[in-house]
Design a protein around this motif. Structure first.
Motif, PDB file in Angstrom:
ATOM      1  N   ALA A 173      40.801  15.830  24.029  1.00  4.81           N
ATOM      2  CA  ALA A 173      39.803  14.827  24.388  1.00  4.81           C
ATOM      3  C   ALA A 173      38.782  14.641  23.272  1.00  4.81           C
ATOM      4  N   ALA A 174      38.368  15.743  22.654  1.00 11.17           N
ATOM      5  CA  ALA A 174      37.376  15.659  21.585  1.00 11.17           C
ATOM      6  C   ALA A 174      37.933  14.915  20.379  1.00 11.17           C
ATOM      7  N   ARG A 175      39.183  15.165  20.046  1.00  9.30           N
ATOM      8  CA  ARG A 175      39.780  14.497  18.891  1.00  9.30           C
ATOM      9  C   ARG A 175      39.997  13.007  19.168  1.00  9.30           C
ATOM     10  N   LYS A 176      40.364  12.674  20.409  1.00  9.28           N
ATOM     11  CA  LYS A 176      40.493  11.269  20.760  1.00  9.28           C
ATOM     12  C   LYS A 176      39.127  10.584  20.706  1.00  9.28           C
ATOM     13  N   ALA A 177      38.108  11.241  21.253  1.00  8.93           N
ATOM     14  CA  ALA A 177      36.763  10.667  21.231  1.00  8.93           C
ATOM     15  C   ALA A 177      36.250  10.493  19.813  1.00  8.93           C
ATOM     16  N   GLY A 216      31.187  14.937  28.682  1.00 11.91           N
ATOM     17  CA  GLY A 216      31.091  14.403  30.035  1.00 11.91           C
ATOM     18  C   GLY A 216      32.415  14.537  30.790  1.00 11.91           C
ATOM     19  N   THR A 217      32.353  15.117  31.980  1.00 13.09           N
ATOM     20  CA  THR A 217      33.542  15.378  32.777  1.00 13.09           C
ATOM     21  C   THR A 217      33.236  15.084  34.253  1.00 13.09           C
ATOM     22  N   LEU A 218      34.073  14.279  34.898  1.00 10.47           N
ATOM     23  CA  LEU A 218      33.917  14.029  36.327  1.00 10.47           C
ATOM     24  C   LEU A 218      34.558  15.180  37.091  1.00 10.47           C
ATOM     25  N   PRO A 231      42.955   3.788  25.337  1.00  6.58           N
ATOM     26  CA  PRO A 231      42.051   4.743  25.998  1.00  6.58           C
ATOM     27  C   PRO A 231      42.849   5.807  26.751  1.00  6.58           C
ATOM     28  N   MET A 232      42.214   6.963  26.940  1.00  5.41           N
ATOM     29  CA  MET A 232      42.902   8.088  27.565  1.00  5.41           C
ATOM     30  C   MET A 232      42.055   8.714  28.665  1.00  5.41           C
ATOM     31  N   ILE A 233      42.733   9.289  29.650  1.00  2.00           N
ATOM     32  CA  ILE A 233      42.148  10.258  30.559  1.00  2.00           C
ATOM     33  C   ILE A 233      42.852  11.586  30.311  1.00  2.00           C
ATOM     34  N   VAL A 234      42.079  12.645  30.134  1.00  2.00           N
ATOM     35  CA  VAL A 234      42.613  13.986  29.905  1.00  2.00           C
ATOM     36  C   VAL A 234      42.007  14.903  30.969  1.00  2.00           C
ATOM     37  N   SER A 235      42.837  15.630  31.701  1.00  2.00           N
ATOM     38  CA  SER A 235      42.311  16.393  32.828  1.00  2.00           C
ATOM     39  C   SER A 235      42.964  17.758  32.962  1.00  2.00           C
ATOM     40  N   THR A 236      42.303  18.617  33.744  1.00  7.28           N
ATOM     41  CA  THR A 236      42.865  19.910  34.158  1.00  7.28           C
ATOM     42  C   THR A 236      42.434  20.175  35.595  1.00  7.28           C
ATOM     43  N   VAL A 237      43.085  21.170  36.214  1.00 12.38           N
ATOM     44  CA  VAL A 237      42.625  21.691  37.501  1.00 12.38           C
ATOM     45  C   VAL A 237      42.074  23.091  37.258  1.00 12.38           C
ATOM     46  N   ALA A 246      37.782   8.265  25.539  1.00 16.31           N
ATOM     47  CA  ALA A 246      38.499   9.304  26.274  1.00 16.31           C
ATOM     48  C   ALA A 246      37.646   9.674  27.482  1.00 16.31           C
ATOM     49  N   TYR A 247      38.296   9.917  28.605  1.00 13.15           N
ATOM     50  CA  TYR A 247      37.617  10.359  29.819  1.00 13.15           C
ATOM     51  C   TYR A 247      38.229  11.695  30.240  1.00 13.15           C
ATOM     52  N   SER A 248      37.419  12.529  30.882  1.00 21.59           N
ATOM     53  CA  SER A 248      37.883  13.849  31.303  1.00 21.59           C
ATOM     54  C   SER A 248      37.519  14.073  32.765  1.00 21.59           C
ATOM     55  N   TYR A 249      38.432  14.702  33.511  1.00 24.11           N
ATOM     56  CA  TYR A 249      38.060  15.149  34.846  1.00 24.11           C
ATOM     57  C   TYR A 249      38.552  16.571  35.091  1.00 24.11           C
TER      58      TYR A 249
END
Length: 476
Positions: free
Chosen positions: A378-382, A468-470, A305-311, A389-392
């Motif tokens: 994230a989309a390709r992992k999902a 979905g993104t936190l 599983p992955m978390i993929v994020s940006t600021v 995959a999780y995104s924040y």
């Protein structure tokens, strides 16, 4: 046995060697296993960090991220790691989650010794074992001599990544002695640390050595092609004036001579306003057999599983035109999207009426670079469907210099490590609350593969469509 230090209930082991000396005839070669020793070995001081150009402190942002304050000394014998653990005894069998943090700095700078990557606060907060590591960078880690050096140098363009694999192998064999669970290893990092994590997902030799992955502001879809890497190697060798058998001659040259040519080539990229790209992991068909996330997510890490994020305002770190006005912002937008520039500015201005033109320019550029690549990853992992995959998105602006940067590249590093002492964040009740939330999510993810925890709202996995993104933002 290793002799470490105790700090408020946390045992710290610094400068632990995971590979043999990479100087001399071992240059540009995959790492050799570190020799075992008898008795007790000192691990109370940081080891070497990889040869690199010091940070350019003429920009205020460089001071905020402290890449010029790396203890340990620069040298080629840099295959070392640092371990923070709540286990006072090396015989602990607590089986805590293991959080391996890969440092930023692209593929050319930084180290796990940097004060901003100190793991003590996270180890204490999360009851986890935290590891940082150093590995070869720049030409020492990614000079592709496969065409010039023959079969002996077949993997020379990937040794910086193979160093990380060797460190993960050492962790698998030894981390239980520090209270860590070798079956619950998270690899994560920001910027260059995210790039390296992305690449590890596609490396056959890394399979099974880690079980969760985190990419913060550093999604890599592709790596350097061998045509490009061999051209860079030819330029490097030509700049040194070497003749036939360059591999033998390169191994005999002083470290400083190689670093001087490397810096000259890196500066050509810096002059274009970009991070150095001359030396980076190579698609060599062996150590790295495919692009990390192009055309899809790699099957060999499908279960991770992955978390993929940006600021929010990543690209502010490369921009210094703080006095930009609305006319300049419009010109910037038109240079990016042509006649639609006015409409683009209006959309961003409508979303955030109080933002400065400087911040909006950074946000537009971020959406077209960092954010776009992160969403694709994230989309390709999902889409692979085997693991979530999780995104924040981190929206809290840095207080540095009156908030002029917005939320720039690196703003979430400190909170992710539960450490808010440094320049991009700063101690406050709000910073502590946000660090509790973000570090809490990373600890939960390391422990179970799911970042949901009592400190944050329900965090749904990223899927195409809803995406979905936190969102981390100010306020309670």
């Amino acid at each position: 046995r290793l002799r470490g230090l105790m700090s408020g209930g946390i045992a710290v082991f610094k400068g632990v060697h995971y590979g043999a000396d990479t100087a001399g005839t071992n240059r540009f070669m995959p790492p050799a296993p570190v020799a075992r020793w008898a008795g007790v070995r000192d691990a109370t001081a940081y080891g070497n960090y990889a040869p690199q150009l010091p940070a350019d402190r003429r920009r205020a942002y460089a001071d905020l991220i402290m890449y010029d304050l790396q203890p340990g000394g620069m040298g080629e014998d840099c295959l070392v790691m640092n371990i923070w653990t709540p286990s006072a005894s090396p015989s602990s069998s607590a089986k805590r989650p293991v959080m391996v943090h890969l440092h930023g700095g692209g593929y050319y700078a930084g180290s796990g010794n940097s004060p901003q990557f100190d793991g003590e606060m996270l180890a204490r907060f999360g009851d986890a074992v935290v590891v940082t590591l150093n590995h070869r960078l720049g030409s020492f880690g990614f000079l592709d001599l496969s065409e010039l050096g023959g079969s002996d140098a077949a993997r020379s363009g990937t040794v910086g990544m193979l160093d990380i694999v060797a460190a993960l192998g050492w962790i698998q064999q030894n981390i239980a002695a520090f209270g860590g669970d070798p079956q619950r290893v998270l690899v994560f990092g920001q910027s260059g640390g995210g790039l390296k994590t992305s690449v590890l997902m596609a490396m056959p030799s890394a399979r099974g050595l880690f079980h969760r992955a985190g990419v913060m502001s550093g999604s890599a879809l592709r790596v350097t092609t061998q045509d490009a890497s061999r051209q860079a190697a030819s330029e490097f060798v030509a700049a040194l004036g070497l003749g036939k058998d360059p591999l033998r001659q390169l191994q005999a040259l002083p470290m400083q001579t190689l670093l001087a040519v490397q810096v000259t080539m890196e500066n050509a990229d810096r002059a274009k306003g970009e991070a150095p790209r001359a030396f980076s992991p190579v698609l060599d068909g062996s150590a790295i057999a495919r692009h990390p996330f192009d055309p899809d997510a790699p099957a060999l890490s499908a279960e991770v599983p992955m978390i993929v994020s940006t600021v929010l305002d990543e690209r502010a770190y490369r921009m210094v035109n703080f006095d930009l006005d609305e006319a300049g912002l419009l010109k910037f937008a038109q240079a990016r999207v042509g006649a639609d520039g006015r409409q683009l500015v209006a959309m961003y201005r409508d979303e955030d009426p109080a933002a400065s033109p400087y911040v909006l320019q950074a946000r537009i550029d971020t959406d077209m670079t960092f954010r776009r690549t992160a969403h694709v990853q994230a989309a390709r992992k999902a889409a692979a469907g085997a693991a979530p995959a999780y995104s924040y998105l981190w929206k809290i602006p840095s207080p540095a210099y009156g908030g002029r940067y917005g939320a720039p590249h690196g703003t979430d590093i400190g909170p992710s490590l539960h450490d808010i002492r440094h320049g991009l964040n700063g101690p406050s009740a709000e910073s502590v609350r946000l660090a509790d939330q973000l570090a809490g999510a990373w600890v939960a993810f390391a422990a179970s593969g799911d970042p949901n925890n009592a400190r944050t709202p329900r965090w749904a996995a990223y899927t195409p469509g809803p995406r979905g993104t936190l969102v981390f933002e100010g306020g309670s």
